[in-house]
Scaffold this motif. Structure first.
Motif, PDB file in Angstrom:
ATOM      1  N   LYS A 195      -6.079   2.266   7.436  1.00 23.39           N
ATOM      2  CA  LYS A 195      -5.553   3.628   7.468  1.00 23.39           C
ATOM      3  C   LYS A 195      -4.136   3.622   8.036  1.00 23.39           C
ATOM      4  O   LYS A 195      -3.848   2.973   9.050  1.00 23.39           O
ATOM      5  CB  LYS A 195      -6.470   4.524   8.294  1.00 23.39           C
ATOM      6  CG  LYS A 195      -6.174   6.004   8.167  1.00 23.39           C
ATOM      7  CD  LYS A 195      -7.295   6.841   8.754  1.00 23.39           C
ATOM      8  CE  LYS A 195      -8.546   6.789   7.924  1.00 23.39           C
ATOM      9  NZ  LYS A 195      -9.598   7.712   8.401  1.00 23.39           N
ATOM     10  N   GLY A 196      -3.268   4.353   7.367  1.00 25.64           N
ATOM     11  CA  GLY A 196      -1.872   4.387   7.790  1.00 25.64           C
ATOM     12  C   GLY A 196      -1.029   3.284   7.177  1.00 25.64           C
ATOM     13  O   GLY A 196       0.201   3.330   7.261  1.00 25.64           O
ATOM     14  N   ARG A 197      -1.685   2.292   6.567  1.00 24.02           N
ATOM     15  CA  ARG A 197      -0.938   1.189   5.943  1.00 24.02           C
ATOM     16  C   ARG A 197      -1.140   1.162   4.428  1.00 24.02           C
ATOM     17  O   ARG A 197      -0.238   0.760   3.691  1.00 24.02           O
ATOM     18  CB  ARG A 197      -1.396  -0.143   6.522  1.00 24.02           C
ATOM     19  CG  ARG A 197      -1.145  -0.289   8.018  1.00 24.02           C
ATOM     20  CD  ARG A 197      -1.401  -1.725   8.483  1.00 24.02           C
ATOM     21  NE  ARG A 197      -2.787  -2.139   8.292  1.00 24.02           N
ATOM     22  CZ  ARG A 197      -3.154  -3.195   7.567  1.00 24.02           C
ATOM     23  NH1 ARG A 197      -2.241  -3.940   6.954  1.00 24.02           N
ATOM     24  NH2 ARG A 197      -4.435  -3.528   7.456  1.00 24.02           N
ATOM     25  N   ASN A 205     -10.708   8.884   0.950  1.00 21.91           N
ATOM     26  CA  ASN A 205     -11.351   8.259   2.107  1.00 21.91           C
ATOM     27  C   ASN A 205     -10.799   6.851   2.251  1.00 21.91           C
ATOM     28  O   ASN A 205     -10.699   6.118   1.264  1.00 21.91           O
ATOM     29  CB  ASN A 205     -12.870   8.203   1.923  1.00 21.91           C
ATOM     30  CG  ASN A 205     -13.507   9.559   2.131  1.00 21.91           C
ATOM     31  OD1 ASN A 205     -13.859   9.940   3.231  1.00 21.91           O
ATOM     32  ND2 ASN A 205     -13.652  10.317   1.052  1.00 21.91           N
ATOM     33  N   THR A 206     -10.462   6.472   3.475  1.00 22.26           N
ATOM     34  CA  THR A 206      -9.823   5.184   3.714  1.00 22.26           C
ATOM     35  C   THR A 206     -10.471   4.507   4.909  1.00 22.26           C
ATOM     36  O   THR A 206     -10.753   5.158   5.922  1.00 22.26           O
ATOM     37  CB  THR A 206      -8.323   5.382   3.971  1.00 22.26           C
ATOM     38  OG1 THR A 206      -7.733   6.051   2.851  1.00 22.26           O
ATOM     39  CG2 THR A 206      -7.623   4.045   4.152  1.00 22.26           C
ATOM     40  N   THR A 257      -2.284   3.078   0.781  1.00 20.73           N
ATOM     41  CA  THR A 257      -2.309   4.385   0.123  1.00 20.73           C
ATOM     42  C   THR A 257      -2.792   4.238  -1.314  1.00 20.73           C
ATOM     43  O   THR A 257      -2.297   3.371  -2.049  1.00 20.73           O
ATOM     44  CB  THR A 257      -0.912   5.027   0.121  1.00 20.73           C
ATOM     45  OG1 THR A 257      -0.430   5.120   1.465  1.00 20.73           O
ATOM     46  CG2 THR A 257      -0.957   6.418  -0.487  1.00 20.73           C
ATOM     47  N   THR A 298     -10.505   1.955   0.114  1.00 18.58           N
ATOM     48  CA  THR A 298     -10.153   3.365  -0.005  1.00 18.58           C
ATOM     49  C   THR A 298     -10.620   3.881  -1.359  1.00 18.58           C
ATOM     50  O   THR A 298     -10.752   3.110  -2.299  1.00 18.58           O
ATOM     51  CB  THR A 298      -8.633   3.576   0.145  1.00 18.58           C
ATOM     52  OG1 THR A 298      -8.317   4.973   0.100  1.00 18.58           O
ATOM     53  CG2 THR A 298      -7.857   2.866  -0.961  1.00 18.58           C
ATOM     54  N   GLY A 300     -10.875   2.465   8.257  1.00 20.95           N
ATOM     55  CA  GLY A 300     -10.067   2.511   9.458  1.00 20.95           C
ATOM     56  C   GLY A 300      -9.126   1.329   9.611  1.00 20.95           C
ATOM     57  O   GLY A 300      -8.032   1.458  10.176  1.00 20.95           O
TER      58      GLY A 300
END
Length: 121
Positions: A64-66, A58-59, A68, A49, A61
């Motif tokens: 993503k969601g895990r 930008n992260t 930050t 990221t 896939g």
């Protein structure tokens, strides 16, 4: 020029959380794009990221969601919070910094030494 030093890696169990820190030396930290990369055993380094100095994130896939990313410019520090960790997240994690793009692509000029994250039961 900036020097980067990661910390916070370790051995955790699947499902656990971990936060990595990247402390930077030098001036104008707020003008740097900041990124987190990782290199898993037997694999090439990959971008996890990144946070541009303009604030765009930008992260990958796979995280993503895990995972930050955020920054504290007052402390010259970038962070990577990792949650719901999986064994496949096992890797050496590196932070990187840059102040330049070439044709819109960030050129990562400065790197930390890396910190090991191992996810295992």
């Amino acid at each position: 020029q900036v020097q980067l030093l990661e910390s916070g890696g370790g051995l955790v169990q699947p499902g656990d959380s971990l936060t990595l820190s990247c402390r930077a030396s030098g001036e104008y930290f707020e003008l740097y794009h900041l990124g987190w990369f990782r290199r898993a055993p037997g694999k090439q380094r990959e971008l996890v990221t990144f946070l541009s100095y303009e604030g765009t994130i930008n992260t990958a896939g796979s995280v993503k969601g895990r995972f930050t990313i955020w920054r504290d410019d007052a402390k010259n520090t970038a962070y990577l919070q990792m949650t719901a960790l999986k064994p496949e997240d096992t890797a050496v994690y590196f932070c990187a910094a840059s102040r330049r793009r070439v044709e819109g692509v960030v050129q990562w000029d400065y790197w930390g030494q890396g910190t090991q994250v191992t996810v295992s039961a």
